[in-house]
Design a protein around this motif. Structure first.
Motif: not given
Ligand code: 5AD
Length: 374
Positions: A80, A82, A85, A131-132, A318, A320, A325, A328
């Protein structure tokens, strides 16, 4: 004659074998499942409400057998990223809601997102989840370019977890190469949904989910477990809703009370109820891809791995970079689910990894994990 697949034959065999050793209620659930290949509302509710440790273990075992026999024999790792944010929405539970000005906002530049994705693929990931928050700074064109590159150049599946976008946008993302979308319905209880989503439309969320299925996406949804005012009945309704709307990926995580949100101070959801929900979902939607969620791991680290023996078959790691991160914070104290650490732990638990992932990890190990870790 009814054709029964080899897998299903094996499943019948395995479940019949344990049936003599389980309680009468669990035995009845096995019979029902073997007959209808799903569960009804009452049985789902019974599992959700289970507190007896022995019976819980029995039902987790049944869910585990169904997972291992009908889906893959290995745990799928998905990576994932991110990537922003920023969010223009006001969901009452969420730490990156627009009103929260206590967090540092970031957007990862396009080139860097691609670099992180490429690195993830080289490490052994077979799906990249973008993802965001709902952030229009990333235009449909920009996202299309990113999706196209990850899918076509890095030969990897792309999953989107970007909240609500227009139907047209999702159509374009599909054409660009995205194959999966995660869009949680959060709760199917309309009253609670409206209370916690000041600027969301309940009907549109469901309409959009149906549209994603129609477009041919492998569509994911899910709920938050333990929202204020929610009961086990609501969770049973969530599971039935997902079955009836052909949801193929199911993310269910406990509610985590988060600073600087309207729901700050409400009690966290229950990790035990979450495990029960995984088992009930596995028996209701047997082929589902179901992650052991980071939210569950945040509440109780060990439960995330217990979940992989209670119906779950996916874990999201994760990738990111830490400098982003740490900001997030969709909920408080969100843990980092790290790729190598998680993979090692899965193997220690006696579970398997997909052949590609496993091979890349062995190679990395041989080279002293000398991969560039961004
Ligand atoms: N507790 C649990 N889950 C949360 N999410 C956001 N905030 C919270 C919270 N406080 C989940 C929502 C959302 C996903 C990205 O994170 O389900 O869909």
């Amino acid at each position: 004659m009814i054709y029964i697949s080899k897998r299903f034959e094996r499943l019948i065999e395995k479940l019949k074998k344990i049936q003599n050793d389980v309680s009468s209620e669990v035995s009845e659930i096995i019979n029902y499942f073997l007959k209808y290949f799903t569960l009804d509302y009452e049985k789902i509710l019974w599992i959700l409400r289970l507190e007896n440790e022995n019976k819980k273990e029995e039902i987790y075992k049944v869910a585990d057998i169904v997972t291992r026999t009908l889906t893959t024999d290995f745990i799928t790792l998905k990576g994932i990223i991110e990537f922003t944010n920023y969010c223009n929405k006001s969901c009452n539970y969420c730490g990156i809601r627009v009103q929260n000005n206590c967090i540092k906002r970031y957007r990862i530049p396009e080139e860097e997102i691609l670099k992180i994705a490429k690195n993830g693929v080289d490490m052994g990931l077979t799906t990249i989840i973008l993802q965001g928050g709902e952030d229009e700074y990333f235009s449909d064109e920009t996202l299309e370019r990113i999706i196209y590159k990850i899918h076509h150049e890095y030969k990897t599946s792309v999953s989107l977890s970007i909240g609500e976008r227009s139907k047209e946008a999702y159509k374009r993302f599909k054409e660009a190469g995205a194959s999966k979308v995660l869009l949680k319905h959060e709760t199917i209880n309309k009253k609670i949904f409206n209370e916690i989503h000041p600027d969301k439309d309940y009907e549109y969320r469901i309409e959009l989910l149906d549209y994603l299925v129609y477009l041919g996406y492998i569509t994911g949804s899910g709920n938050i477990i333990g929202l204020p005012g929610q009961t086990e009945k609501d969770i049973a309704d969530d599971i039935i809703f997902m079955r009836d709307h052909r949801i193929k990926m199911i993310g269910m995580g406990p509610f985590i009370s988060t600073h600087n949100t309207p729901l700050e101070g409400y009690p966290d959801g229950s990790a035990d109820l979450t495990l029960n929900a995984y088992a009930a979902t596995r028996l209701t939607i047997p082929y589902a891809l179901m992650p052991a969620t980071t939210a569950l791991g945040t509440l109780k680290r060990d439960y995330q791995f217990k979940a992989l023996r209670s119906g779950c078959n996916v874990i999201m790691v994760n990738i990111t970079p830490d400098k982003y991160r740490k900001n997030y914070n969709i909920y408080d104290e969100k843990i980092k689910v790290e790729f190598y650490e998680t993979a090692e732990r899965i193997l220690e638990e006696g579970l398997k990894l997909s052949p590609y992932t496993y091979r890349r990890i062995l190679e990395a190990k041989r080279n002293g994990y000398s991969y560039e870790r961004i």
